[in-house]
Design an enzyme around this catalytic site. Structure first.
Site, mmCIF file in Angstrom:
data_model
loop_
_atom_site.group_PDB
_atom_site.id
_atom_site.type_symbol
_atom_site.label_atom_id
_atom_site.label_comp_id
_atom_site.label_asym_id
_atom_site.label_seq_id
_atom_site.Cartn_x
_atom_site.Cartn_y
_atom_site.Cartn_z
ATOM 1 N N GLU A 231 4.887 7.852 -1.823
ATOM 2 C CA GLU A 231 4.825 8.327 -0.455
ATOM 3 C C GLU A 231 6.262 8.453 0.050
ATOM 4 O OE1 GLU A 231 0.965 6.545 1.670
ATOM 5 O OE2 GLU A 231 2.360 5.011 1.053
ATOM 6 N N ASP B 43 4.007 2.948 -3.218
ATOM 7 C CA ASP B 43 3.581 2.854 -1.831
ATOM 8 C C ASP B 43 4.822 2.890 -0.929
ATOM 9 O OD1 ASP B 43 1.364 2.235 0.048
ATOM 10 O OD2 ASP B 43 2.570 0.457 0.449
#
Ligand code: CA
Length: 675
Positions: free
Chosen positions: A375, A346
């Protein structure tokens, strides 16, 4: 000399008794001592249990033992002893299994409050106390023989435990639990497979589960309440979440059931990817990090305020030696103890490049097949020197780590900043180069005009497997909702299910849905879908469903009954990719050698994979994506081609023949030919 020594000893005893032990001052956190061994905090044996906590700035550390997970007075309180490397130690003789523990650190004259340490591997309900267990009691039968399957391709399926199984239409018994993924033979009301059998039929390879470590927001003591959260609020990074277990009160249950899930997936030829959120904690002051070594694990701005690159009020400091060590050891632990096959980071752009390199190296040493992606961005700029964060633009420095492509995602559906704007799928010209960028796998390619690519005006992947290809994930609207919100004329469309009739534009949403995924799956990047897209899931238009009720988030599996053609299309698309290595060349030079784009009209992307690319049995493959709401003719090299995709259908056994130097492509659909 002798009397002076005695005086000193007396002074330290006095200090200790009065609770005013010395402060350990190192100046900046970069000078804190780094322990040489692992950060393992509790080691159990029937003869004794020993504890270790890295807290170099602590004046004192108390270890408290409890008989219960949540309340009651401590059964014992022990003072831990400090070592030169900043770790504190205590050992208790006897069999302590079944007891719970906390640490309480005294820092600059204040007790910071009890916590289970930063590295608990078992906790009581609610995650506020560590649990003393024998980890070997948590291994299911034949766990030692558990082995991940070998697969040709990688196709990622992103799911939330509760979304996947909570609807009565899932036919699954253990709704919202890890065990949902262990049940075979479950079906929709119409008798179509659900659960793990559905995943195997679909052909995906990697099941990416939303945060499954112990997180804060769902109250584990109230399992009867219909609570929901995605879980991006980490509490204990190295313990499974209790609300996904059949019992959160027995510390062993969640651990055993997590392993049973992994074992069942592996037996069905599937792998497990964990969504890991090391970039921020639930909060700062209550966090285990801040209660152990204040100020060390989180970044601060130059003015002393907390960094907020996560958008959640804090960001962790991966560049600090012990935070990096912590992340590396946590990844190693999930791989060794739980046999996890991959990790999705994340907001990876908050972590520094060196840490991601260290994680890649450590994970590869355990399993060279491990999948790592994340990400490649952050909610705001992290407190790191320019060029040192694991952002998309810096992916060349993190070999073996992939990042999500917002270029193909938003080139297809429209920008993340506005749900009501469209792009390629809505028949808007000007997004073709962003789609082509994604088809090539975010590498440098002479057929892509980089100046016209959204966000990145330059390639960022060294090889195409550094790019995750997708059009939707848990964030933002799911695909059917986005099409409804952004494409002209579709606003009031509903998708037929067991309980709702179809809206008038239903067939058009389906056409665009299938076209979108055809772009995703014919990309040289790694394809990724959000769970339920293959059965036309919707979330009633909710943009951010992180705490929405089941009525929004649950997947309605009866849509597999009403729309078997959609599931079949997704399955055949995955088979096409799995059977044909031309779509997953894995190497930038091979992509440049075999992939060429064909001239085409606005809102059409056409490309050719030629010369038995990647050893494919097919010599030439032509893919044409037509987002126009009209037939288009596309010129192709003269020849006789077999059609395998046309007008919203895929059949690898063939859908007729195309002869000559042009092909007519149906509105809002993909055509795939080969010879
Ligand atoms: Ca929890």
């Amino acid at each position: 000399m002798k009397s002076r020594k005695l005086l000193m000893i007396g002074f330290f005893c006095f200090q200790s008794l009065m609770g005013i032990a010395r402060n350990y001052e190192y100046g900046s956190p970069e000078n804190y001592p780094i322990p040489a061994g692992t950060l393992q905090e509790m080691t159990y044996s029937p003869a004794s249990t020993s504890f270790q906590l890295w807290a170099p700035t602590a004046q004192r550390v108390e270890l408290r033992l409890y008989r219960t997970a949540t309340d009651g007075r401590p059964a014992r309180t022990l003072q831990m002893k400090r070592s030169a490397d900043g770790t504190w130690h205590a050992t208790i003789k006897g069999d302590m299994e079944g007891m719970f523990y906390t640490f309480n650190v005294r820092h600059k004259g204040k007790w910071l409050g009890e916590c289970p340490g930063i590295n608990a591997r078992a906790v009581g309900v609610g995650g506020t106390r560590g649990a003393i267990i024998n980890m070997r009691d948590t291994d299911p039968a034949e766990w030692c023989c558990d082995e991940a399957p070998k697969r040709n391709d990688v196709v990622i399926y992103e799911m939330h435990h509760r979304d996947f199984s909570i609807s009565p239409t899932s036919g699954i018994e253990h709704k919202g639990r890890f065990l949902a993924l262990t049940e075979h033979g479950t079906t929709t009301p119409g008798g179509q497979s659900t659960g793990i059998d559905h995943l195997r039929d679909l052909g995906v390879t990697h099941i990416h589960v939303l945060p499954s470590y112990d997180y804060f927001t769902v109250d584990e003591t109230r399992p009867e309440l219909p609570q929901y959260n995605w879980g991006y609020d980490p509490l204990n990074y190295n313990v499974p979440e209790g609300s996904y277990a059949t019992s959160a009160t027995d510390p062993k249950t969640r651990i055993r059931e997590f392993k049973e899930m992994v074992q069942a997936l592996h037996k069905s030829g599937l792998k497990l990817v964990l969504d890991v959120v090391y970039n921020h904690t639930m909060d700062i002051e209550g966090s285990n990090f801040q209660r152990t070594v204040p100020g060390y694990f989180h970044r601060q701005r130059p003015d002393g305020s907390w960094g907020n690159a996560s958008g959640c009020g804090n960001e962790t400091a991966s560049e600090r030696a012990v935070m990096r060590k912590y992340m590396v050891e946590s990844v190693e632990y999930w791989m060794k103890e739980y046999h996890v096959d991959g990790f999705r980071f994340d907001l990876m752009g908050i972590h520094d490049i060196e840490t991601m390199q260290a994680i890649r190296a450590a994970a590869t040493a355990i399993n060279p097949e491990v999948l790592i992606y994340g990400e490649g961005w952050a909610a705001e700029a992290p407190q790191l020197p320019e060029g040192t964060a694991a952002m998309k633009a810096n992916m060349a420095k993190v070999e073996g780590v992939a990042a999500f492509s917002d270029e193909i995602r938003d080139g297809l559906r429209g920008p993340f900043s506005d749900d009501h704007r469209t792009a390629f799928l809505g028949g808007e010209a000007g997004h073709e180069e962003s789609i082509k960028f994604g088809i090539a796998g975010a590498i440098a390619h002479p057929g892509v005009n980089m100046k016209k690519v959204n966000y990145s005006q330059q390639p960022w992947a060294q090889n195409p497997h550094q790019m995750i290809s997708y059009v939707s994930c848990h964030d933002d609207m799911c695909l059917t909702d986005r099409l409804r919100a952004s494409v002209s004329g579709m606003a009031n469309t509903t998708i037929a299910s067991a309980t709702e009739p179809a809206g008038s534009m239903e067939s058009e949403i389906i056409r665009l849905d299938l076209l979108a995924q055809t772009a995703v799956f014919t990309s040289q990047g790694i394809p990724f879908i959000q769970a339920g897209e293959e059965v036309l899931r919707d979330k009633k238009g909710v943009h951010n469903s992180y705490k929405s009720p089941d009525s929004i988030n649950a997947i309605d599996w009866s849509r597999k009954d009403t729309h078997p053609e959609v599931f079949n299309y997704y399955r055949n698309l995955i088979r096409l990719r799995n059977d044909h290595p031309a779509f997953r060349l894995g190497n930038a030079d091979l992509v440049r050698q075999h992939l060429t784009f064909l001239p085409a009209a606005d809102c059409v992307v056409a490309f050719k994979l030629s010369g038995h690319a990647g050893g494919d049995v097919w010599d030439d493959i032509i893919v044409i994506l037509n987002a126009n709401n009209a037939y288009v003719n596309v010129e192709i090299p003269n020849g006789n081609y077999e059609r395998v995709a046309h007008d919203g259908r895929i059949d690898l056994n063939g859908l007729g023949w195309v002869c000559g130097n042009s092909v007519s492509v149906a509105p809002r659909s993909a055509t795939i030919l080969h010879r």
